[in-house]
Design a protein around this motif. Sequence first.
Motif, PDB file in Angstrom:
ATOM      1  N   ALA A 158      12.018  -1.829  17.175  1.00 27.80           N
ATOM      2  CA  ALA A 158      12.964  -2.833  16.685  1.00 27.80           C
ATOM      3  C   ALA A 158      14.080  -2.207  15.855  1.00 27.80           C
ATOM      4  CB  ALA A 158      12.230  -3.881  15.854  1.00 27.80           C
ATOM      5  N   MET A 159      13.808  -1.051  15.232  1.00 23.21           N
ATOM      6  CA  MET A 159      14.842  -0.372  14.459  1.00 23.21           C
ATOM      7  C   MET A 159      15.825   0.389  15.340  1.00 23.21           C
ATOM      8  SD  MET A 159      14.584  -1.049  11.243  1.00 23.21           S
ATOM      9  CE  MET A 159      15.642   0.249  10.582  1.00 23.21           C
ATOM     10  N   ARG A 160      15.507   0.489  16.643  1.00 20.74           N
ATOM     11  CA  ARG A 160      16.349   1.291  17.525  1.00 20.74           C
ATOM     12  C   ARG A 160      17.042   0.480  18.605  1.00 20.74           C
ATOM     13  NH1 ARG A 160      14.972   6.496  16.187  1.00 20.74           N
ATOM     14  NH2 ARG A 160      15.911   7.475  18.002  1.00 20.74           N
ATOM     15  N   VAL A 161      16.798  -0.827  18.635  1.00 17.83           N
ATOM     16  CA  VAL A 161      17.514  -1.702  19.563  1.00 17.83           C
ATOM     17  C   VAL A 161      18.313  -2.707  18.748  1.00 17.83           C
ATOM     18  CG1 VAL A 161      15.811  -1.412  21.408  1.00 17.83           C
ATOM     19  CG2 VAL A 161      15.578  -3.299  19.787  1.00 17.83           C
ATOM     20  N   SER A 162      19.348  -3.243  19.344  1.00 12.71           N
ATOM     21  CA  SER A 162      20.271  -4.079  18.576  1.00 12.71           C
ATOM     22  C   SER A 162      20.052  -5.573  18.740  1.00 12.71           C
ATOM     23  CB  SER A 162      21.719  -3.745  18.978  1.00 12.71           C
ATOM     24  OG  SER A 162      21.905  -3.946  20.370  1.00 12.71           O
ATOM     25  N   SER A 163      19.236  -5.982  19.708  1.00 15.44           N
ATOM     26  CA  SER A 163      19.092  -7.417  19.949  1.00 15.44           C
ATOM     27  C   SER A 163      17.734  -7.721  20.555  1.00 15.44           C
ATOM     28  CB  SER A 163      20.190  -7.912  20.899  1.00 15.44           C
ATOM     29  OG  SER A 163      19.999  -7.367  22.196  1.00 15.44           O
ATOM     30  N   PRO A 164      17.269  -8.967  20.405  1.00 19.46           N
ATOM     31  CA  PRO A 164      16.014  -9.363  21.062  1.00 19.46           C
ATOM     32  C   PRO A 164      16.088  -9.221  22.575  1.00 19.46           C
ATOM     33  CG  PRO A 164      16.611 -10.943  19.357  1.00 19.46           C
ATOM     34  CD  PRO A 164      17.789 -10.030  19.522  1.00 19.46           C
ATOM     35  N   PHE A 167      15.032  -5.858  23.309  1.00 15.42           N
ATOM     36  CA  PHE A 167      13.667  -5.580  22.855  1.00 15.42           C
ATOM     37  C   PHE A 167      12.622  -6.152  23.815  1.00 15.42           C
ATOM     38  CE2 PHE A 167       9.900  -6.814  20.434  1.00 15.42           C
ATOM     39  CZ  PHE A 167       9.611  -5.673  19.708  1.00 15.42           C
ATOM     40  N   ALA A 168      12.789  -7.417  24.190  1.00 15.69           N
ATOM     41  CA  ALA A 168      11.767  -8.122  24.974  1.00 15.69           C
ATOM     42  C   ALA A 168      11.478  -7.481  26.330  1.00 15.69           C
ATOM     43  CB  ALA A 168      12.167  -9.583  25.153  1.00 15.69           C
ATOM     44  N   PRO A 169      12.497  -7.061  27.119  1.00 14.10           N
ATOM     45  CA  PRO A 169      12.177  -6.460  28.420  1.00 14.10           C
ATOM     46  C   PRO A 169      11.339  -5.194  28.300  1.00 14.10           C
ATOM     47  CG  PRO A 169      14.488  -7.107  28.341  1.00 14.10           C
ATOM     48  CD  PRO A 169      13.949  -7.238  26.952  1.00 14.10           C
ATOM     49  N   VAL A 170      11.583  -4.395  27.271  1.00 14.50           N
ATOM     50  CA  VAL A 170      10.799  -3.172  27.085  1.00 14.50           C
ATOM     51  C   VAL A 170       9.340  -3.524  26.816  1.00 14.50           C
ATOM     52  CG1 VAL A 170      10.487  -1.123  25.650  1.00 14.50           C
ATOM     53  CG2 VAL A 170      12.788  -1.880  26.254  1.00 14.50           C
ATOM     54  N   ILE A 171       9.131  -4.482  25.921  1.00 13.17           N
ATOM     55  CA  ILE A 171       7.765  -4.882  25.573  1.00 13.17           C
ATOM     56  C   ILE A 171       7.054  -5.492  26.774  1.00 13.17           C
ATOM     57  CG2 ILE A 171       6.374  -6.386  24.111  1.00 13.17           C
ATOM     58  CD1 ILE A 171       7.567  -3.989  22.668  1.00 13.17           C
ATOM     59  N   ASN A 172       7.740  -6.373  27.494  1.00  9.16           N
ATOM     60  CA  ASN A 172       7.114  -7.016  28.659  1.00  9.16           C
ATOM     61  C   ASN A 172       6.745  -6.011  29.739  1.00  9.16           C
ATOM     62  OD1 ASN A 172       6.985  -9.762  27.925  1.00  9.16           O
ATOM     63  ND2 ASN A 172       9.163 -10.039  28.359  1.00  9.16           N
ATOM     64  N   SER A 173       7.583  -5.012  29.933  1.00  6.91           N
ATOM     65  CA  SER A 173       7.314  -4.018  30.971  1.00  6.91           C
ATOM     66  C   SER A 173       6.098  -3.160  30.638  1.00  6.91           C
ATOM     67  CB  SER A 173       8.537  -3.124  31.173  1.00  6.91           C
ATOM     68  OG  SER A 173       8.782  -2.325  30.021  1.00  6.91           O
ATOM     69  N   ILE A 174       5.695  -3.145  29.376  1.00  7.75           N
ATOM     70  CA  ILE A 174       4.527  -2.373  28.957  1.00  7.75           C
ATOM     71  C   ILE A 174       3.288  -3.251  28.850  1.00  7.75           C
ATOM     72  CG2 ILE A 174       3.528  -0.992  27.084  1.00  7.75           C
ATOM     73  CD1 ILE A 174       6.375  -0.056  26.440  1.00  7.75           C
ATOM     74  N   THR A 175       3.434  -4.422  28.221  1.00 10.18           N
ATOM     75  CA  THR A 175       2.261  -5.247  27.946  1.00 10.18           C
ATOM     76  C   THR A 175       1.670  -5.905  29.191  1.00 10.18           C
ATOM     77  OG1 THR A 175       3.737  -7.097  27.380  1.00 10.18           O
ATOM     78  CG2 THR A 175       2.903  -5.737  25.559  1.00 10.18           C
TER      79      THR A 175
END
Length: 251
Positions: A158-164, A167-175
Amino acid sequence: MPHLVSDTALIFGRYARQTLRSTPALIFGMVQPLLFLVFFGPLLTDLPLGGRASSWQTIVPGILVQLGLFSASFAGIGLILERRTGVIERMRVTPVSRLALLMGRVLKDVVQLLWQSLALVCVAVALGLRAPVLGVAIGFVFVGVLTISLASLSYALAMRVSSPQGFAPVINSITMPAMLLSGILLPMSLGPRWLDIASHVVPFRYLVDGVRASFAGEYGDGKIALAALVATALAAVAVTLGARLFRQAGA
């Protein structure tokens, strides 16, 4: 160390009070696990799921790990909003330890997840779950360690991306792949052999197996010990990497 502990407690208190003021967030965070528990669990009560454990001793541990997986992975969303509103900028000028800024948030997530896990287990008991108290306590420890690992990485991201939206696509692609390959919904041993073998590269698989073994009271078959080893290693790597990325991002 005393300075780090006091700073962590200070940050934890701030976010704990913030969370308690947002009761709907606590409740709605449990909606999906409760839906699985109430509407999916009864479908499997009379099906052989492998092993000596009952179906509820198989289903409930998976739901608890699912709760930790998704809740902790998306914990960083709030940090992105704080960056946008200038909260992080104001924290940077304080003498608070940078590691405490991370660990205070993580500790809040652990307490929140354990409270939600306790509520889910109480509902599961009403539906038919029977598990030893020691086994449930061991399962909660695994969920707590999983939360420490994933929340640390989530805040660092979250400290390295600028917007939700970033953020969300990265998390979804992993979880999502992690959930499907860890046997959260059903034991991977029920699937084809190639899928069962592939699932062993996912560390969450071992946590799910360990929590299921603890709920079944199977303390001596090695699954709990292996899960503890994997959970400890995952937490050590995640906290170290998360803290480093958190500092590099200027927290």
